[in-house]
Each structure stands twice: as C-alpha cells, then as structure tokens.
Design an enzyme around this catalytic site. Structure first.
Site, PDB file in Angstrom:
ATOM      1  CG  HIS A 190     -13.851   2.404  -0.066  1.00  9.46           C
ATOM      2  ND1 HIS A 190     -13.214   2.682   1.123  1.00  9.46           N
ATOM      3  CD2 HIS A 190     -14.489   3.536  -0.432  1.00  9.46           C
ATOM      4  CE1 HIS A 190     -13.469   3.940   1.459  1.00  9.46           C
ATOM      5  NE2 HIS A 190     -14.227   4.474   0.538  1.00  9.46           N
ATOM      6  NE  ARG A 344       2.053  10.725  10.504  1.00  9.10           N
ATOM      7  CZ  ARG A 344       2.325   9.888   9.507  1.00  9.10           C
ATOM      8  NH1 ARG A 344       3.534   9.357   9.386  1.00  9.10           N
ATOM      9  NH2 ARG A 344       1.398   9.557   8.626  1.00  9.10           N
ATOM     10  CG  ASN A 468       7.638   3.484   4.685  1.00 15.28           C
ATOM     11  OD1 ASN A 468       8.247   2.471   4.971  1.00 15.28           O
ATOM     12  ND2 ASN A 468       6.337   3.592   4.803  1.00 15.28           N
ATOM     13  CG  ASP A 469       8.918   9.922   3.940  1.00 14.22           C
ATOM     14  OD1 ASP A 469       8.769   9.533   2.765  1.00 14.22           O
ATOM     15  OD2 ASP A 469       8.108  10.659   4.517  1.00 14.22           O
ATOM     16  CB  CYS A 516       6.022   3.832  12.964  1.00 15.76           C
ATOM     17  SG  CYS A 516       6.542   5.424  12.293  1.00 15.76           S
TER      18      CYS A 516
END
Length: 568
Positions: A190, A344, A468-469, A516
């Site tokens: 945080h 998503r 990314n993946d 994205c």
C-alpha cells in the site's frame, strides 16, 4: 556523502531533511489464565477497543475525498474489524482456553498474518501487514500502549524507517512529503501504491538505513534509480535539483496531451486505454485522458474480499457476491460514460490464489501451467455464472466488453458462449434488464492462441494481446525467477512474429486488436507495435500522456520502417 542502493518503489526525485521513524518497541503481552467470572468483562474490553478503533478510522475517513486511495484502505480496515469469521475464531479460542484477551488476540493475528505471508502470492503477502496494523491498534488500546504519532512528521521531510503502517500512510496525502526511504516493503505494498498515486519518490530494500541516517540530515531520494544519497555534496545536490526541475517541466509538458487524441505526426489516430484493478482507478484513468478501460482486472475484487476476511482458508459462502460485483462494474461503467470498458473475467489460479470456500486453494507443481484463468472459471462454473450475471446486469450502464483470459482452444470460447446464453435466459426469467449484444473477446497469451488466431477470430468479437504471459510462455522464461529473468525479452523474434500473426488474423476478420501487457506502456515497444499495425494500447493511467507524446514524434511510415527490421 553516503550513497545507498535499494529498489525503486515510486519514480521521481525528492530532496528534504530526513525524519527517522523511531523503532516501535515490541509489545509485551503476558499470557495469563483468567477465571470464568472474568470472561464477560474481558470480552467487553475487546469489543470496546474495537469500537474505539472503528471510531478513529471513521474520523479519518470523514476528512478524505471519495477518490482518495486511502479511503479504500481504511474502508477495508472497517471490514476487517467487523469480520464475523475472524471475530468468531477469536471468541471460540478465548472462551475455550481462557487466556487473557490480549494474548488470545495477538495469537490469532499472528496466525492469520503467517497464512497470508506463506500463501506464495506477493499481493497477499503484502496484505499480512494490514491485519497486523488494524488489530495492532486494538491491542494498543487494550494494553494502554501509546505508539509514535505519525502527525509529528514535518512538511517536506524524507521519511526514513523500517516500514510504514498502512494506517500511517494518511500522512502522505495530508502533508507534503519529499520522499520515502524504507528498509522493508515492495512494489505492490500500500505504501508503494500510494507513493506512486501521490507522486512521492520512494526507495525500499535499504538495509541498515536507519542506522546510517539521523533526523535532520539532508537526503536525496532518487526513485528512478533506486538510490538514496545521505548528506549530498554540493555537486550532487545541484545535479539532483536540476533533475527535479527537468522532471517538473516534463510533467507540465505532458499535461498538454491529456485532452488531446493520440496520433502520429501525420495524423494516424490511436486509442489509448487504461489498465485498472479497482473502480477508484477508473477516475484516475479519466483524469489522465484515457479513451476507455482496456483491462479491468476483476481478480482484485476477489483478493480484497479475502483480505477483508483476513483468512485465506475462511469458510464464507461466496468470495464476492453478485451484488458486490454488480456495484463495482456499474461504478466503473458510469465513471467512463460512453467510453468502452473491457472487463476481464476472473483470472484466478496460478500466482493469484483466491482461496475461498467456492474457489479453494489448489497446490500444483507448476501453477502457471495449471488450473488458472478461464480453466479455473470453467472448473468452478457457479462462481463464473455469478460473475457473468453481475456483468450483464451492469451492461446497461455503459459501453461494456467482456474479455476471457488464457483461451487456448476454440471449444473454450464455445463453452463460455453457451454459459452466457444460460445466464441471459436466467436474467430474462428474473425480469432483469441487460444488453444481449455485449462484445465478447479473448486474450491472446500463448503461442497456441496466436498461431490459431485466424480460427479464434471467427468465434469472438475482439482480441487483446497479453504480452507478459505471451512472452514467458513462448520463450519459456519465468520473469519472476531472478536466475533467468535477464533472459526475459519481449523483443524476442518469436514473440514479435506471434504478435504480427495475431494482428493479421484480426485484420482479416475485421475485428479490433489491442495490447494490454507491459509492452503497451513502454516507449521502445510502442514504436515497434505501432509499426506492426497496432492502433489500440492499454496501459497504466500515468503512462497515457507519455505514449501520446512518443506517437506524436513519428509518422506512421517511420514507425513501419522501424518495426519492419524487427521481425524479418
């Protein structure tokens, strides 16, 4: 002059006098047996302490705007204080063992925090401090213990310490803070999130800094380099001040692009969307000039629900109810108005452990190759149907699109479309309005999906490339593994060719395609992606103006020439 190297948690450069947070003395909690006659009195002390902490949090909330990220954190603390599962476990243990309430509570807090830290998920591990913080305040009241008052930190100070309690981070918005230099913390904590939100430079992972800095010493925090300079010499100070001036000019210059369309030098228009994880972030996206939301990660709703319950093994009935989800989706849609919002479906499993009664934790040898994303949703269809009902109920409040993660086979899309028909039928039966024509698209995150993109293009309404993946699956590199992380390369020829195949397949069937993943918000990769034919990009809200500026510096022909050398 002393230079300390750490990890960047929030970019920018800050100069100020150090304020070293005092080490909090460890609470001394004795373990005492109590009599049957004392049980009621001790429990009433606990309830009274919880009420006092609740009132203190509510007082802090009254001074925060609806958009303030601290509001989300403090509201979560209120949920923790009222969590029936945790409170019941404390009460059962207290009445069974009859140890003083301070000891019983501290044992339960430690137990829950350990579960979160050992969950194997960085996000959840960071949340362990939250439950320690809020119930630590309850313990302070029970023990009549008075910790350091964060309000003593002066204006323009650089806060130096082991860490900051989440409840103390309110100071970051109330007062001008020059920087943070902490021993502990991570990029998903945080403190880091708030530092980035408020534009406060922050460096973490600074072992031993509290013993090397004294309150009042001048200090430079370079969040861009992950560097802290204690007692800088005149040359370093002048250099840092010059960087600050340059950064301020850059920020002001970028403001010019907020309300302008994204386009190249020769007028080719792009759509720049924002990636968000909470409804509150949609307002930030709007302020930053986003053309819409390209990715709303709904798993964070589920993770926050689990965090509020304080227990990854808690037996509550549903991780996030249909009504709670509906309100979250509705809020984002209303904030964005006519702008498209791509939501998503639950991307759980793998490194995103939900761990509720309906989505139990699943230990797997290779979780990133296992039961995750759409596979997870189809394995737990009731949770999936609940989410789809909430999505379609919200659809009438804006321009919504539904996106399915980690699709690798056309049969998965057909199965989902069949479930959607059932959900729409149930909504009709319940006389609940919805939009039947909500576009349904898929994420292209594997080589299988990219190679078969021409097949998928006839079964869905749009593509979104999750780079990314796609990168780590294609080249077999776990980017979280420090031993092989240097080999992780989004510009690998195989990755770029798979992206181009996907773009061509989408163009052939005339469906939209966007990016994205992290590549969408990086200057170097945007140049290549634009040249390959991408016209829609979704990124962190703060990067939108940066990418608009980059695009404005090139013609489309120049971008195409630059990218052509990358894949051939």
């Amino acid at each position: 002059m002393n230079v300390l190297l750490g990890i960047s948690a929030s970019g920018g450069i800050g100069i100020g006098n150090a304020f070293v947070l005092p080490e909090t003395p460890e609470r001394v909690i004795y373990k005492n047996r109590i009599s049957d006659e004392e049980v009621e009195y001790e429990w009433s002390r606990f309830e009274s302490a919880c009420i006092k902490v609740k009132e203190s949090i509510e007082k802090s909330l009254s001074g925060l705007s609806q958009e303030d990220l601290n509001r989300v954190i403090l509201e979560t603390y209120l949920l923790m204080l009222a969590d029936p599962v945790f409170l019941q476990e404390v009460k059962v243990s207290f009445e069974k063992n009859k140890y003083n309430i301070e000891y019983t509570l501290s044992q339960k807090v430690d137990e829950y925090a350990d579960r979160l830290r050992n969950s194997g998920n960085d996000y959840l591990a960071e949340r362990a401090g939250d439950i320690e913080d809020v119930f630590g305040q309850v313990l302070d009241i029970l023990l009549d213990y008075h910790p350091f008052n964060i309000e003593l930190v002066p204006e323009n100070a650089v806060i130096v310490g082991r860490n900051m309690k989440t409840s103390d981070t309110v100071i970051l918005n109330k007062r001008k803070i020059a920087g943070l230099a902490l021993i502990e913390g991570g990029s998903s904590s945080h403190v880091a999130i708030l530092a980035r939100t408020y534009g406060i430079p922050a460096v973490v992972g600074l072992d031993g800094i509290t013993s090397q800095v004294e309150t009042g010493q001048q200090i430079v925090v370079d969040g861009n380099l992950g560097e802290v300079v204690v007692a800088p010499d005149s040359a370093t100070l002048m250099q840092s001040q010059s960087k600050i001036v340059a950064e301020q000019k850059r920020v002001e210059r970028l403001k010019e692009f907020r309300n302008k369309p994204a386009m190249t030098e020769d007028g080719v228009v792009f759509k720049l969307y924002a990636n968000i994880g909470t409804p509150e972030e949609a307002e930030v996206a709007l302020e930053e000039g986003a053309d819409g939301i390209g990715l709303f990660r709904t798993e964070f709703l589920f993770m926050d629900s689990m965090k509020a319950n304080g227990n990854k093994n808690a037996s509550y009935s549903n991780s996030v109810s249909e009504e709670v989800q509906f309100q979250a989706y509705k809020r984002v849609l209303e904030i964005m108005g006519d702008k498209p919002v791509t939501i998503r479906t639950l991307d759980s499993g793998g490194d995103k452990d939900i761990g509720s009664k309906e989505i139990p934790s699943n230990v797997e040898k290779n979780p990133l190759m296992g039961l995750r994303a759409i596979r997870h949703s189809l394995f737990y269809p009731q949770v999936f149907r609940t989410q789809l009902r909430a999505l379609y109920r919200a659809s009438v409040y804006g321009n919504m699109r539904i996106m399915l993660p980690l699709i690798t086979d056309v049969s998965q899309v057909d199965t989902v479309l069949g479930i959607i028909k059932g959900v729409q039928y149930s909504l009709k039966e319940d006389n609940i309005p919805f939009r039947a024509d909500v576009p349904v698209g898929i994420m292209i995150e594997t080589a299988a999906a990219a190679i078969c993109a021409d097949c998928f293009a006839t079964h869905c309404d749009f593509f979104s490339l999750g780079t990314n993946d796609l990168t780590q699956y294609t080249i077999g590199i776990d980017r979280e593994n420090p031993s092989v992380a240097p080999y992780y390369n989004e510009f690998n020829l195989a990755v770029l060719r798979l992206i181009k195949m996907t773009i061509d397949a989408a163009k052939h069937e005339n469906i939209p395609v966007s990016i994205c993943g992290e590549m969408a918000g990086k200057k170097e990769s945007v140049i290549i992606l634009a040249g390959l034919g991408i016209r829609e990009l979704s990124m962190a809200p703060k990067q939108i103006s940066v990418i608009k500026e980059i695009l404005s510096q090139f013609s489309i022909e120049e971008l195409e020439n630059l990218s052509s050398n990358s894949i051939f």
